[in-house]
Design an enzyme around this catalytic site. Structure first.
Site, mmCIF file in Angstrom:
data_model
loop_
_atom_site.group_PDB
_atom_site.id
_atom_site.type_symbol
_atom_site.label_atom_id
_atom_site.label_comp_id
_atom_site.label_asym_id
_atom_site.label_seq_id
_atom_site.Cartn_x
_atom_site.Cartn_y
_atom_site.Cartn_z
ATOM 1 N N HIS A 1 80.562 91.695 35.709
ATOM 2 C CA HIS A 1 79.653 90.560 35.879
ATOM 3 C C HIS A 1 80.449 89.392 36.423
ATOM 4 O O HIS A 1 81.603 89.199 36.043
ATOM 5 C CB HIS A 1 79.018 90.179 34.531
ATOM 6 C CG HIS A 1 77.802 89.346 34.675
ATOM 7 N ND1 HIS A 1 77.863 87.990 34.852
ATOM 8 C CD2 HIS A 1 76.487 89.684 34.720
ATOM 9 C CE1 HIS A 1 76.640 87.521 34.979
ATOM 10 N NE2 HIS A 1 75.779 88.528 34.914
ATOM 11 N N ASP B 1 72.297 95.583 32.283
ATOM 12 C CA ASP B 1 71.599 96.688 32.949
ATOM 13 C C ASP B 1 72.098 98.064 32.542
ATOM 14 O O ASP B 1 71.490 99.067 32.904
ATOM 15 C CB ASP B 1 71.735 96.546 34.471
ATOM 16 C CG ASP B 1 70.861 95.422 34.984
ATOM 17 O OD1 ASP B 1 69.803 95.216 34.389
ATOM 18 O OD2 ASP B 1 71.260 94.761 35.945
HETATM 19 N N1 CMC Z 1 83.190 99.289 39.047
HETATM 20 C C1 CMC Z 1 84.474 99.318 39.482
HETATM 21 N N2 CMC Z 1 85.191 98.229 39.831
HETATM 22 C C2 CMC Z 1 84.576 97.045 39.710
HETATM 23 C C3 CMC Z 1 83.243 96.912 39.252
HETATM 24 C C4 CMC Z 1 82.552 98.095 38.909
HETATM 25 N N3 CMC Z 1 81.286 98.038 38.475
HETATM 26 N N4 CMC Z 1 82.889 95.615 39.237
HETATM 27 C C5 CMC Z 1 83.958 94.945 39.669
HETATM 28 N N5 CMC Z 1 84.986 95.794 39.953
HETATM 29 C C6 CMC Z 1 86.340 95.424 40.401
HETATM 30 C C7 CMC Z 1 86.351 95.014 41.873
HETATM 31 O O1 CMC Z 1 86.592 96.104 42.723
HETATM 32 C C8 CMC Z 1 87.462 93.998 41.874
HETATM 33 O O2 CMC Z 1 88.694 94.700 41.850
HETATM 34 P P1 CMC Z 1 90.011 94.084 42.584
HETATM 35 O O3 CMC Z 1 90.290 92.800 41.884
HETATM 36 O O4 CMC Z 1 91.044 95.124 42.414
HETATM 37 O O5 CMC Z 1 89.601 93.886 44.031
HETATM 38 C C9 CMC Z 1 87.332 93.287 40.530
HETATM 39 O O6 CMC Z 1 86.720 94.256 39.661
HETATM 40 C C10 CMC Z 1 86.469 92.031 40.577
HETATM 41 O O7 CMC Z 1 85.191 92.404 41.135
HETATM 42 P P2 CMC Z 1 84.334 91.514 42.120
HETATM 43 O O8 CMC Z 1 83.449 92.391 42.928
HETATM 44 O O9 CMC Z 1 85.265 90.602 42.874
HETATM 45 O O10 CMC Z 1 83.521 90.666 41.084
HETATM 46 P P3 CMC Z 1 82.213 89.869 41.374
HETATM 47 O O11 CMC Z 1 82.134 88.820 40.330
HETATM 48 O O12 CMC Z 1 82.151 89.431 42.794
HETATM 49 O O13 CMC Z 1 81.050 90.962 41.180
HETATM 50 C C11 CMC Z 1 79.369 92.320 40.246
HETATM 51 C C12 CMC Z 1 80.267 91.077 40.050
HETATM 52 C C13 CMC Z 1 78.309 92.322 39.132
HETATM 53 C C14 CMC Z 1 78.634 92.206 41.596
HETATM 54 C C15 CMC Z 1 80.233 93.584 40.192
HETATM 55 O O14 CMC Z 1 80.911 93.661 38.950
HETATM 56 C C16 CMC Z 1 79.420 94.849 40.451
HETATM 57 O O15 CMC Z 1 79.200 95.211 41.602
HETATM 58 N N6 CMC Z 1 78.962 95.543 39.343
HETATM 59 C C17 CMC Z 1 78.110 96.699 39.500
HETATM 60 C C18 CMC Z 1 76.686 96.257 39.771
HETATM 61 C C19 CMC Z 1 76.006 95.710 38.539
HETATM 62 O O16 CMC Z 1 76.070 96.268 37.457
HETATM 63 N N7 CMC Z 1 75.301 94.559 38.711
HETATM 64 C C20 CMC Z 1 74.493 93.955 37.652
HETATM 65 C C21 CMC Z 1 74.998 92.616 37.236
HETATM 66 S S1 CMC Z 1 74.266 92.065 35.689
HETATM 67 C C22 CMC Z 1 72.616 91.826 36.041
HETATM 68 C C23 CMC Z 1 72.366 90.651 36.917
HETATM 69 O O17 CMC Z 1 72.827 89.552 36.626
HETATM 70 O O18 CMC Z 1 71.677 90.839 37.918
#
Ligand code: CMC
Length: 434
Positions: free
Chosen positions: A308, A366
């Site tokens: 998140h 989720d």
């Molecule tokens: N699986 C594997 N690696 C992950 C995941 C995941 N679900 N989420 C983040 N990472 C890694 C990412 O690759 C990055 O690694 P590195 O630092 O080595 O490059 C690090 O963790 C930070 O991730 P980010 O993408 O920069 O973080 P963000 O804050 O931009 O993204 C997120 C947040 C929710 C989009 C992401 O965690 C994600 O895609 N999760 C899966 C989708 C999901 O469950 N979304 C629902 C969110 S909660 C409901 C809502 O609010 O809508």
């Protein structure tokens, strides 16, 4: 001038500037930079709003490091346990918990706005039978502005209020109608003698020829899920609603924009993606393979329902959903469901893995909600719609807060331009072939 200031020193140009520091009731201090361009001729760059507050708000507070979520100051755990959805709706809209008479009046208002115009059915019929319900929701909710010309003056507080009531009351009716359309079944009219959650289940699962009695466990579970998803401060869809509304577009158009933003798998589409992922993994023995894929930077696979932007701790909503999930599965004879076993194993393995620990990736709201929806008989392509029903409350509360703010400005971000420098137009016959 604010109590505190932040001194910005520009060594290259031998100049400095005092920036006011604002302190909210909770949360980190915030440096106000709106005069930066006027004073120093520079922009700031913060894609994804990693450190930028886009507005002031008094609705919801999140401490992502501590795993805290509060609506109007009330902890989400207390609201999920002791309140009910329509009371939380009142709280989010009006800022305080209602007195008994206020609650009764509000319930009456929402209950009596649940019907949709008969003409709206024609719009549903324009959609192909296999249209995704979120596509239908985006179109139909946007079209509400074509039906309520009597209340679209956004500068009139009564118009804003009735639009909020209409939206909240009609979302479940439109959502259930989207489902019925996809099944080729007759729409079911709302029932005024049922609670918000029970009425929704009734509109989903009743047929004109058969009475449907909602299961109290399902009603309670749905009510809690609605509370948990009702607001989450400046997430992508709420920020979309605010940005659309900042141009003074009508509320239904703004909410349609929010629904479109919610649909993405990185946001509200994640609950549907979690079930797809669990089905793809298929068996507990495959979990280590998929965890390895999620860690592999050359593989686009991510663990859906994990991570998140704000929570760097267990999402407080996920903790509650996990408990509700066990209760629903036990009561619906799905106890020991292979999907739940798989989800629990995935969570266990990921939470012990250095990759997830280092990056503070925990299950989010989720991760378990889809399993509950499935046990309630709600199909996968309706999961994000369920999220939209609840979040419409947060969207309209934020929209109302923004429009009522006398200092509200149109949202207009700046950019770092990286395109071609100025150049002269060349007529087509003089252009070189590439
Ligand atoms: N699986 C594997 N690696 C992950 C995941 C995941 N679900 N989420 C983040 N990472 C890694 C990412 O690759 C990055 O690694 P590195 O630092 O080595 O490059 C690090 O963790 C930070 O991730 P980010 O993408 O920069 O973080 P963000 O804050 O931009 O993204 C997120 C947040 C929710 C989009 C992401 O965690 C994600 O895609 N999760 C899966 C989708 C999901 O469950 N979304 C629902 C969110 S909660 C409901 C809502 O609010 O809508």
């Amino acid at each position: 001038m604010a109590d505190k200031t932040f001194t910005l020193i520009d060594n290259a140009n031998n100049r400095s500037m005092e920036l006011p520091v604002r302190q909210g009731t909770q949360g980190p201090p915030t440096i106000e930079i709106s005069s930066l361009y006027k004073e120093l001729g520079v922009f700031t760059y913060d894609p994804g709003f990693m450190s930028t507050a886009s507005c002031k708000s008094a609705i919801t507070y999140i401490d992502g490091e501590a795993g805290v979520l509060e609506y109007r100051g009330y902890p989400i755990e207390q609201l999920a346990e002791q309140s009910h959805f329509l009371e939380v709706v009142y709280l989010l809209l009006y800022g305080e918990l209602p007195a008994p008479a206020e609650m009764e009046n509000f319930e009456g208002i929402i209950t009596h706005h649940t019907m949709i115009k008969e003409k709206l059915k024609d719009l549903f019929n324009g959609f192909h039978y296999d249209a995704h319900p979120m596509a239908i929701m985006t179109g139909v909710v946007g079209s509400l502005s074509a039906f309520y010309h009597d209340s679209l003056d956004i500068h009139n507080p009564q118009h804003r209020e009735i639009s909020a009531h209409r939206l909240i009351a009609k979302m479940p009716t439109i959502a259930a109608a989207s489902y019925k359309h996809s099944k080729g079944e007759a729409f079911i009219y709302p029932r005024n003698d049922m609670s918000f959650a029970a009425n929704f289940l009734h509109m989903m699962f009743a047929t004109p020829c058969e009475e449907y009695v909602p299961d109290p466990v399902a009603v309670k579970a749905l009510d809690i899920l609605l509370i948990l998803h009702a607001d989450h401060e400046q997430n992508a869809s709420t920020s979309t609603v605010r940005l659309a509304g900042s141009s003074h577009a009508n509320p239904f158009a703004c909410i349609a924009a929010g629904i479109a933003s919610l649909w993405g798998p990185a946001h509200g589409g994640a609950n549907e993606a979690v079930i797809d992922m669990l089905e793809m993994i298929g068996d507990v023995s495959q979990v280590p393979k998929y965890v390895a894929m999620a860690k592999d930077k050359n593989d686009p696979f991510r663990l859906m329902g994990f991570g998140h932007r704000v929570y760097k701790n267990y999402d407080p909503r996920a903790r509650i959903v996990r408990k509700v999930c066990h209760e629903v599965l036990a009561s619906t004879c799905h106890a020991g469901s292979p999907m739940m076993e798989l989800a629990l194993k995935l969570e266990e393995i990921a939470l012990q893995d250095e990759y997830f620990i280092e990056r503070k990736l925990y299950p989010n709201v989720d991760f378990y909600s889809g399993i509950i929806y499935r046990a309630l008989g709600i199909p996968n392509n309706m999961f994000t719609v369920m999220f939209a029903i609840a979040r419409s409350v947060g969207w309209i509360a934020h929209w109302t807060e923004m429009i009522a703010d006398p200092h509200q400005l149109i949202g207009r971000p700046r950019q770092v331009y990286e395109g071609a420098p100025k150049r002269d137009y060349v007529p087509v016959d003089k252009r070189r072939k590439s």
